[in-house]
Design an enzyme around this catalytic site. Sequence first.
Site, PDB file in Angstrom:
ATOM      1  N   SER A 142       2.771  -6.361  44.238  1.00 32.07           N
ATOM      2  CA  SER A 142       3.278  -6.002  45.556  1.00 32.07           C
ATOM      3  C   SER A 142       3.807  -4.570  45.562  1.00 32.07           C
ATOM      4  CB  SER A 142       4.338  -7.010  46.003  1.00 32.07           C
ATOM      5  OG  SER A 142       4.663  -6.840  47.361  1.00 32.07           O
ATOM      6  N   ASP A 285       2.965  -1.764  52.290  1.00 31.07           N
ATOM      7  CA  ASP A 285       3.080  -1.593  50.843  1.00 31.07           C
ATOM      8  C   ASP A 285       1.705  -1.772  50.196  1.00 31.07           C
ATOM      9  OD1 ASP A 285       2.845  -4.336  51.118  1.00 31.07           O
ATOM     10  OD2 ASP A 285       4.369  -4.823  49.637  1.00 31.07           O
ATOM     11  N   ASP A 287      -0.039  -3.923  48.534  1.00 28.00           N
ATOM     12  CA  ASP A 287      -0.874  -5.108  48.779  1.00 28.00           C
ATOM     13  C   ASP A 287      -0.825  -5.540  50.241  1.00 28.00           C
ATOM     14  OD1 ASP A 287       1.775  -6.088  48.582  1.00 28.00           O
ATOM     15  OD2 ASP A 287       1.072  -8.062  47.963  1.00 28.00           O
ATOM     16  N   ASP A 289       1.381  -6.596  52.378  1.00 28.52           N
ATOM     17  CA  ASP A 289       2.068  -7.769  52.925  1.00 28.52           C
ATOM     18  C   ASP A 289       3.423  -7.410  53.527  1.00 28.52           C
ATOM     19  OD1 ASP A 289       3.528  -7.376  50.582  1.00 28.52           O
ATOM     20  OD2 ASP A 289       3.426  -9.469  49.933  1.00 28.52           O
TER      21      ASP A 289
END
Length: 547
Positions: A142, A285, A287, A289
Amino acid sequence: MNAQVPTPEEWLAADPDPVTRTELELLIKTGDQAGIDDRFGDRLRFGTAGIRGPMGAGPNRMNRVVVRQTAAALAGHIGSGAKVVVGYDARQNSEVFADDVASVLAAAGCHPVMLTPKAPTPVLAFAVDHLGADAGVMVTASHNPAGDNGVKVYLGDGAQIIPPHDQAIEEAMASQPLPPRELPSATREEADVSVEYLTAILSNVAIHGPFHPLAYTPLQGVGLPLLSRALDSINNGRPFVVEDEAEPDPLFRNVVSPNPEDHDTLAKLIRRAEQIDTPLALATDPDADRLAAVVWAYDNEWRILTGDEIGALLCDWMLRTAPGGTERVVANSIVSGRLVGRIAAARGATHVETLTGFKWIARAADDLVPRDDGLDWRLVFGYEEALGFACSDQVRDKDGISAAVQFVALCRALAMEDGRTPIERLGELMDEFGLHRTDQVSVELDGRAGSEVMGVIRDRLPYRFGSVEVVEITDYRHGVGGLYPADVLRFDLADGSRVSLRPSGTEPQIKGYFEVVGDIQVPDPLLTLSEAVRELIYEANSAISDR
């Protein structure tokens, strides 16, 4: 050393990665016992969102052996023949880790389906349900630093695993033998669900008003292709991207930090917005999410919105555009602000508080008592203050892409109605429900476990913060209101303020969250609470050091 943790020599025999083998061989050769103990004295565990940590050798680092152990334990938990969707982002080793996951699953008799191309985390969450899978695995860390990686595991309902599933997988990882260094070659299915994902997240977007230009950065992650296609689909054109942050880079060399909560990270995004003269700038961010939003305020300066402020704006927007009554569910974590709950109540929706993490928020409507009118509960909006938002019940996780599209739709509607801005709409909500201001601190503990410091705080509970008396203390350690037990303390103060404390799920620190409701005062109660929380945590940490 934990008896269930393999020896360094046993680990070397199982490790297929020459980089981490060399790292461990050097530690053994030089007799670096501290380095060995750091890697073998414990093992990585499931936290708020999966297993993640720095990459390196040993069970207390992210590496190919740990990834293979996780996959083998998952295969044992769900059984032979299960379909498992596997996705990965653009971080270092993500593709290699994903390939290991698929190979281990296939060898155990499962049916792995690899997402192509590199995918945002919310696409994996969507794909699990869409493809009728029994589980999902997403390789990502993440917003963590470049040297980290991790694995998120999803159940067949498309949401991340919760107890007792995570505990069962952890126990299997600790008890099973190390996987062999050489894995048999295995075939796996590939799937691209991007079209179906976009159709799903756009199905509840209310389009009003003209094109609204925006600046955007994916922070050198994987968010740009799908967000561009989504904005095209609502006739908003492609975003004006921060050029040197547009393409994925495993090392994140052009960003201050991959974490959009870091305000310094957004400096180039603001400059890009100024170049194109737009009042709106968004960031996801790596990834994709999480979503950060920066808007031009009426006091002639840029305003980086907090997660609670974005949450209030999106909650109000989603309830305005989603027809229905009390079957509509709005959820947020127990450490988030209270404004969203008050908006939900006023708009005729049902509000639910959950523990921190979207593994809980995504399931907020699942366990509610069936309704007498026969209508199904449905999660219309969920959020947590750490820039996580869920705007579609077809993605059972936080989703920066769908949140970004909804935020753009909100801005377009405000502009069409009477030229208002998000800041002005936020002011209207504050006028309606009272001024709500939130902030947080993260206090480093010099490597000490946050749970240990929380124990000291419980032994010496404060009965005032600054000059304001504590009127109620809620300890979630043994479960409260049907919630799973959690290491969280909440303090409600006499002036309506609130303080919450919890250890970080990924780092040796304690996070403090505070909220002040009411008119701004001098001195600012937010600053007073921040200082008091820091002092409380520092004193508890020092008390352990003095033992």
